[in-house]
Design a protein around this motif. Structure first.
Motif, PDB file in Angstrom:
ATOM      1  N   ASP A  60       7.351   9.353  -4.888  1.00 27.99           N
ATOM      2  CA  ASP A  60       6.833   8.908  -6.184  1.00 27.99           C
ATOM      3  C   ASP A  60       5.603   9.707  -6.617  1.00 27.99           C
ATOM      4  O   ASP A  60       5.363   9.889  -7.815  1.00 27.99           O
ATOM      5  N   HIS A  95      -9.770   8.178  -6.584  1.00 30.99           N
ATOM      6  CA  HIS A  95      -9.745   7.418  -5.330  1.00 30.99           C
ATOM      7  C   HIS A  95      -9.945   8.354  -4.131  1.00 30.99           C
ATOM      8  O   HIS A  95     -10.711   8.038  -3.208  1.00 30.99           O
ATOM      9  N   TRP A  99      -4.552   3.282  -0.723  1.00 30.81           N
ATOM     10  CA  TRP A  99      -4.186   3.184  -2.137  1.00 30.81           C
ATOM     11  C   TRP A  99      -3.308   1.942  -2.317  1.00 30.81           C
ATOM     12  O   TRP A  99      -2.300   1.790  -1.633  1.00 30.81           O
ATOM     13  N   PRO A 100      -3.654   1.021  -3.200  1.00 31.72           N
ATOM     14  CA  PRO A 100      -3.005  -0.291  -3.214  1.00 31.72           C
ATOM     15  C   PRO A 100      -1.582  -0.317  -3.772  1.00 31.72           C
ATOM     16  O   PRO A 100      -0.861  -1.298  -3.569  1.00 31.72           O
ATOM     17  N   GLN A 101      -1.151   0.723  -4.444  1.00 32.96           N
ATOM     18  CA  GLN A 101       0.176   0.699  -5.036  1.00 32.96           C
ATOM     19  C   GLN A 101       1.259   0.968  -3.983  1.00 32.96           C
ATOM     20  O   GLN A 101       1.050   1.743  -3.040  1.00 32.96           O
ATOM     21  N   ASP A 102       2.404   0.336  -4.152  1.00 35.48           N
ATOM     22  CA  ASP A 102       3.535   0.505  -3.247  1.00 35.48           C
ATOM     23  C   ASP A 102       4.331   1.735  -3.688  1.00 35.48           C
ATOM     24  O   ASP A 102       5.292   1.640  -4.462  1.00 35.48           O
ATOM     25  N   VAL A 103       3.905   2.908  -3.209  1.00 37.76           N
ATOM     26  CA  VAL A 103       4.520   4.170  -3.619  1.00 37.76           C
ATOM     27  C   VAL A 103       4.783   5.039  -2.403  1.00 37.76           C
ATOM     28  O   VAL A 103       4.142   4.907  -1.361  1.00 37.76           O
ATOM     29  N   ARG A 104       5.745   5.943  -2.561  1.00 34.60           N
ATOM     30  CA  ARG A 104       6.112   6.912  -1.528  1.00 34.60           C
ATOM     31  C   ARG A 104       5.405   8.232  -1.834  1.00 34.60           C
ATOM     32  O   ARG A 104       5.548   8.783  -2.932  1.00 34.60           O
ATOM     33  N   HIS A 158      -2.362  12.831 -11.594  1.00 36.45           N
ATOM     34  CA  HIS A 158      -2.642  11.419 -11.311  1.00 36.45           C
ATOM     35  C   HIS A 158      -4.163  11.241 -11.206  1.00 36.45           C
ATOM     36  O   HIS A 158      -4.722  11.185 -10.110  1.00 36.45           O
ATOM     37  N   LEU A 183      -5.570   8.360  -8.856  1.00 41.20           N
ATOM     38  CA  LEU A 183      -5.488   8.662  -7.424  1.00 41.20           C
ATOM     39  C   LEU A 183      -6.479   9.756  -7.048  1.00 41.20           C
ATOM     40  O   LEU A 183      -7.098   9.702  -5.979  1.00 41.20           O
ATOM     41  N   MET A 233       0.845  -1.195   0.000  1.00 36.75           N
ATOM     42  CA  MET A 233       0.000   0.000   0.000  1.00 36.75           C
ATOM     43  C   MET A 233       0.877   1.241   0.000  1.00 36.75           C
ATOM     44  O   MET A 233       2.085   1.182   0.256  1.00 36.75           O
ATOM     45  N   ALA A 234       0.274   2.374  -0.300  1.00 35.11           N
ATOM     46  CA  ALA A 234       1.007   3.635  -0.351  1.00 35.11           C
ATOM     47  C   ALA A 234       1.464   4.039   1.048  1.00 35.11           C
ATOM     48  O   ALA A 234       0.826   3.722   2.052  1.00 35.11           O
TER      49      ALA A 234
END
Length: 328
Positions: free
Chosen positions: A89, A144, A229-234, A138, A141, A1-2
């Motif tokens: 990110d 979301h 948020w499911p993405q692995d982001v910073r 984005h 996002l 996750m984010a």
């Protein structure tokens, strides 16, 4: 996750792009302003100068202005360095419109869900490069976030097309982002922002201003939505705006910075809303960032606080430069 890894609060004053020799020209605007907000009420300029006993005349010398301008430039450079070191990110940028794009209506909170933003001439050089640039947003996002806020009782405006910026004369073929956002792109992100979501909060114009308590709650929901948020982001969250202005109040600014550093929501919400008017209202954006980063346990780093004066009555802008790095 984010993961939220960074927060920043930075002024976006036009004074930061002026030569110190030119600072006093802004004072004419203050002298002609019949409603200068200071400590929960409005003042005319003569009233304010008499009340404050013209105590700020000593800060108007070219030596004082030059020294303060140099401190602001050094602080901005350190803020940009901290941003680069965070290696984010995705960004969320909280700002406001000052009747640049919203002329006939005033949404309380809007989230831009379009694919890109534009910057460049005829925007002033402190806010933009000398050529047209396009920056990625984005949309996924943004959608979301809108869904998350709607589920938590926020009624938002979905801004899916950026209106023309009427401050730009002549009007270019592309819609220039308001100065709150373009300053961050240009001064902090070196005209190369990551994919991001601009959030427009109407701090400035009654009667649709969100309260301080609402801005605190906004920060909480923003935090939870980012974490979901499911993405692995910073993720980094940025507040664009100043401390006290257009009447500087050093005592108030130091009080607010202490509360920000201590995550003191009750203290910030207890201050009468009349203190959060005119440009000083942008403190509400700082508080949204503070709430969003609180769970990380990050300590607030104050790079500098520089009150910049332009009249004997103490008008000008309180420049507060601060960030939260969750990985220090």
């Amino acid at each position: 996750m984010a993961k939220i890894v960074f927060g920043m609060a930075v002024p976006h004053s036009g004074m930061l792009g002026q030569k110190p020799e030119d600072w006093l020209t802004n004072g004419e605007r203050d002298r002609n302003n019949p409603e200068l907000w200071f400590r929960n009420r409005t003042w005319t300029y003569p009233e304010l100068e008499a009340h404050r006993e013209a105590a700020f005349e000593k800060y108007l010398t070219i030596e004082e202005r030059t020294a303060r301008a140099a401190r602001c430039r050094a602080a901005l450079d350190k803020m940009a360095e901290a941003y680069r070191a965070a290696k984010i990110d995705i960004a969320i940028i909280l700002g406001k419109d000052q009747k640049e794009i919203f002329l006939d209506f005033s949404p309380s909170i809007a989230i831009y869900s379009g694919a890109e933003v534009h910057n460049g001439p005829p925007q002033r050089s402190v806010y933009a490069p000398d050529h047209h640039v396009t920056h990625p947003c984005h949309p996924a996002l943004a959608k979301h976030l809108i869904d998350a806020f709607q589920q938590q009782g926020f009624d938002l405006t979905d801004l899916f097309k950026w209106p023309d910026n009427v401050w730009m004369k002549p009007l270019p073929d592309y819609p220039v982002a308001p100065h709150a956002y373009s300053f961050v792109y240009h001064q902090i992100m070196d005209d190369n922002p990551p994919p991001h979501v601009p959030v427009i909060m109407n701090c400035f114009y009654p009667p649709t201003q969100p309260s301080m308590a609402r801005c605190i709650e906004f920060g909480r929901v923003l935090r939870d939505a980012i974490k979901a948020w499911p993405q692995d982001v910073r993720v980094g969250i940025f507040a664009s705006g100043g401390l006290s202005h257009f009447v500087n109040d050093e005592e108030f600014d130091h009080q607010v910075m202490k509360m920000l550093g201590e995550y003191d929501y009750d203290g910030l919400a207890a201050i009468p809303d009349g203190y959060y008017q005119s440009g000083t209202s942008e403190i509400k954006l700082y508080v949204s960032v503070m709430k969003a980063v609180e769970e990380t346990g990050a300590e607030m780093t104050v790079v500098d606080y520089v009150p910049c004066w332009r009249t004997a009555a103490g008008t000008g802008e309180g420049m507060g430069f601060m960030y939260w790095n969750a990985e220090q």
